[in-house]
Design an enzyme around this catalytic site. Structure first.
Site, PDB file in Angstrom:
ATOM      1  N   ASP A 159       3.596   7.994   6.149  1.00 21.60           N
ATOM      2  CA  ASP A 159       4.457   7.007   6.482  1.00 21.60           C
ATOM      3  C   ASP A 159       4.707   6.219   5.114  1.00 21.60           C
ATOM      4  OD1 ASP A 159       1.632   6.216   6.363  1.00 21.60           O
ATOM      5  OD2 ASP A 159       2.222   4.408   7.411  1.00 21.60           O
TER       6      ASP A 159
ATOM      7  N   GLY B  47      -3.944   9.432   4.831  1.00 22.39           N
ATOM      8  CA  GLY B  47      -2.936   9.799   3.971  1.00 22.39           C
ATOM      9  C   GLY B  47      -3.080  10.765   2.604  1.00 22.39           C
ATOM     10  N   ARG B  48      -3.597   9.965   1.673  1.00 22.55           N
ATOM     11  CA  ARG B  48      -3.845  10.768   0.652  1.00 22.55           C
ATOM     12  C   ARG B  48      -4.883  11.508   0.757  1.00 22.55           C
ATOM     13  NH1 ARG B  48      -4.544   5.645  -3.502  1.00 22.55           N
ATOM     14  NH2 ARG B  48      -4.888   4.523  -1.479  1.00 22.55           N
TER      15      ARG B  48
ATOM     16  N   SER C  59      -7.298   8.613  10.157  1.00 25.62           N
ATOM     17  CA  SER C  59      -5.994   8.440  10.062  1.00 25.62           C
ATOM     18  C   SER C  59      -5.622   8.456   8.683  1.00 25.62           C
ATOM     19  CB  SER C  59      -5.352   7.238  10.755  1.00 25.62           C
ATOM     20  OG  SER C  59      -3.937   6.962  10.316  1.00 25.62           O
TER      21      SER C  59
ATOM     22  N   GLU D 205      -4.404  -1.996  12.237  1.00 18.32           N
ATOM     23  CA  GLU D 205      -4.801  -1.664  11.046  1.00 18.32           C
ATOM     24  C   GLU D 205      -5.204  -2.994  10.216  1.00 18.32           C
ATOM     25  OE1 GLU D 205      -4.342   1.111   6.832  1.00 18.32           O
ATOM     26  OE2 GLU D 205      -2.447   0.727   8.279  1.00 18.32           O
TER      27      GLU D 205
ATOM     28  N   SER E 110      -8.700   6.273   4.898  1.00 18.04           N
ATOM     29  CA  SER E 110      -9.548   6.654   3.727  1.00 18.04           C
ATOM     30  C   SER E 110      -9.436   5.766   2.541  1.00 18.04           C
ATOM     31  CB  SER E 110      -8.692   7.993   3.132  1.00 18.04           C
ATOM     32  OG  SER E 110      -7.370   7.906   2.884  1.00 18.04           O
TER      33      SER E 110
ATOM     34  N   LYS F 167       5.694   3.674  11.138  1.00 18.86           N
ATOM     35  CA  LYS F 167       5.097   2.539  10.580  1.00 18.86           C
ATOM     36  C   LYS F 167       6.292   1.353  10.744  1.00 18.86           C
ATOM     37  CE  LYS F 167       5.194   1.829   6.009  1.00 18.86           C
ATOM     38  NZ  LYS F 167       4.807   1.764   4.781  1.00 18.86           N
TER      39      LYS F 167
ATOM     40  N   LYS G 246      -7.570   1.109  13.399  1.00 19.65           N
ATOM     41  CA  LYS G 246      -7.405   1.683  12.057  1.00 19.65           C
ATOM     42  C   LYS G 246      -8.295   1.004  11.062  1.00 19.65           C
ATOM     43  CE  LYS G 246      -4.941   4.447   8.655  1.00 19.65           C
ATOM     44  NZ  LYS G 246      -3.619   5.034   8.185  1.00 19.65           N
TER      45      LYS G 246
END
Length: 340
Positions: free
Chosen positions: A24, A292-293, A290, A178, A262, A97, A220
């Site tokens: 996202d 991303g990077r 959850s 989150e 993360s 998102k 999250k």
């Protein structure tokens, strides 16, 4: 509100060995990621990159949901299949998102407030029609060693998270809540646990006040971890112990799952820490991811915008998803990083 629908989607996202791929990134953010591998950020290249992610063979075994950006939710494969439809056909829940990013909190220097509540109900209606089954809203909690965050800064963000979550559940969309205590800075793991505790206690008080059904949402959270500039870094075991202690104290058992962010950790560190948390289970909720990077950075390095590298990039994504799937069971070993 259909509670059974909410519970069904939430549980599907955190089913056995599964977690969330966070894809996202806003247009400015993904440009920064592309810049690192010398890839131009155009709408078509962004679409192609997301298509590479979503068509990777085998990821449905480890990915229960994908968070999309507004642009991506409206895009399709080269064959004309809308991305939400593609994901659902593979048993993966498409999400969106919905926040408008964090801005300075007026009169509270150094703190942020996430915007985007104005018009959110109508926006969610449109996103539901486009195929979104869940949504995500990120609150940014700045942290220093002494004064930030303030109680008001925490309350303001918790209130916005709760209003967002209530609007989602009104429309049978599962909210991912989150509240991210940032890893930036030199704070210790003890300071992170103190702040994360305050944040979670306030967030769940607000969610309850807003009549949000805990069984129909996902949390999250950040891991309880030292700041990146802290001299004393900690082992996965110490991070897991502090994180689970904090979650057990403040997260209701009714919540189906925790999908940890993360937050700037390396791909390997994020997986190792997730594994350590699951090794000290069982827990009242699913302890998942959850990322991303931590899922995408190795994929971007393998792809570098070249069609000839697509197979290698997809193989790398499957590997990272698989390793985090093992970590969901507490069965990850660092030696797995060196295997094909």
């Amino acid at each position: 509100m259909n509670i059974e629908t909410l519970k069904s989607v939430a549980n599907a996202i955190v089913a056995k060995q599964k977690g969330v791929l966070a894809a996202d990134e806003s247009t400015p953010t993904i440009k920064k990621r592309f810049d690192k591998v010398n890839v131009e950020s155009t709408e078509e290249i962004r679409r192609r990159y997301r298509e590479i992610l979503f068509t990777s063979e085998g990821i449905e075994r480890y990915i229960g949901g994908v968070i999309l950006y507004d642009e991506t939710l409206r895009q399709s494969t080269q064959d004309g299949i809308p991305f939400p439809e593609l994901l659902l056909s593979r048993g993966i829940m498409p999400g969106i998102k919905v926040d408008k990013r964090a801005k300075d909190l007026a009169l509270f220097p150094g703190e942020k407030i996430t915007e985007g509540l104005d018009g959110l109900r109508d926006q969610l209606i449109e996103y539901k029609e486009l195929g979104a089954k869940f949504a995500k809203w990120r609150a940014v909690i700045e942290i220093d060693e002494h004064n930030i965050p303030t109680d008001y800064g925490i309350r303001a963000n918790a209130h916005a998270l709760a209003r967002y979550a209530a609007l989602c559940q009104e429309l049978d969309i599962v909210p991912i809540v989150e509240p991210e205590v940032l890893m930036d800075g030199s704070h210790t793991i003890e300071r992170c646990e103190e702040v994360t505790s305050r944040v979670l206690e306030t967030v769940f008080t607000e969610l309850d006040t807003h009549r949000v059904v805990f069984e129909g949402m996902l949390l999250k959270p950040n891991m309880v971890i030292p700041g990146l500039k802290c001299v004393q870094q900690e082992s996965p075991e110490k991070i897991a112990e502090a994180t689970i202690r904090c979650m057990r104290r403040y997260v209701p058992a009714a919540v189906p799952g925790l999908v940890f962010l993360s937050g700037g950790q390396s791909a390997e560190d994020a997986t190792a820490n997730l594994n350590a948390m699951n090794m000290i289970g069982p827990h009242p909720w699913e302890v998942s991811f959850s990322y991303g990077r931590a899922l995408q950075a190795p994929v971007l390095e393998a792809w570098k915008g070249q069609e000839s590298n697509v197979a290698a990039a997809q193989k790398m994504l499957l590997k990272r998803c698989m390793l985090n799937g093992y970590a969901r069971d507490g069965q990850y070993d660092h030696d797995m990083e060196r295997t094909e």
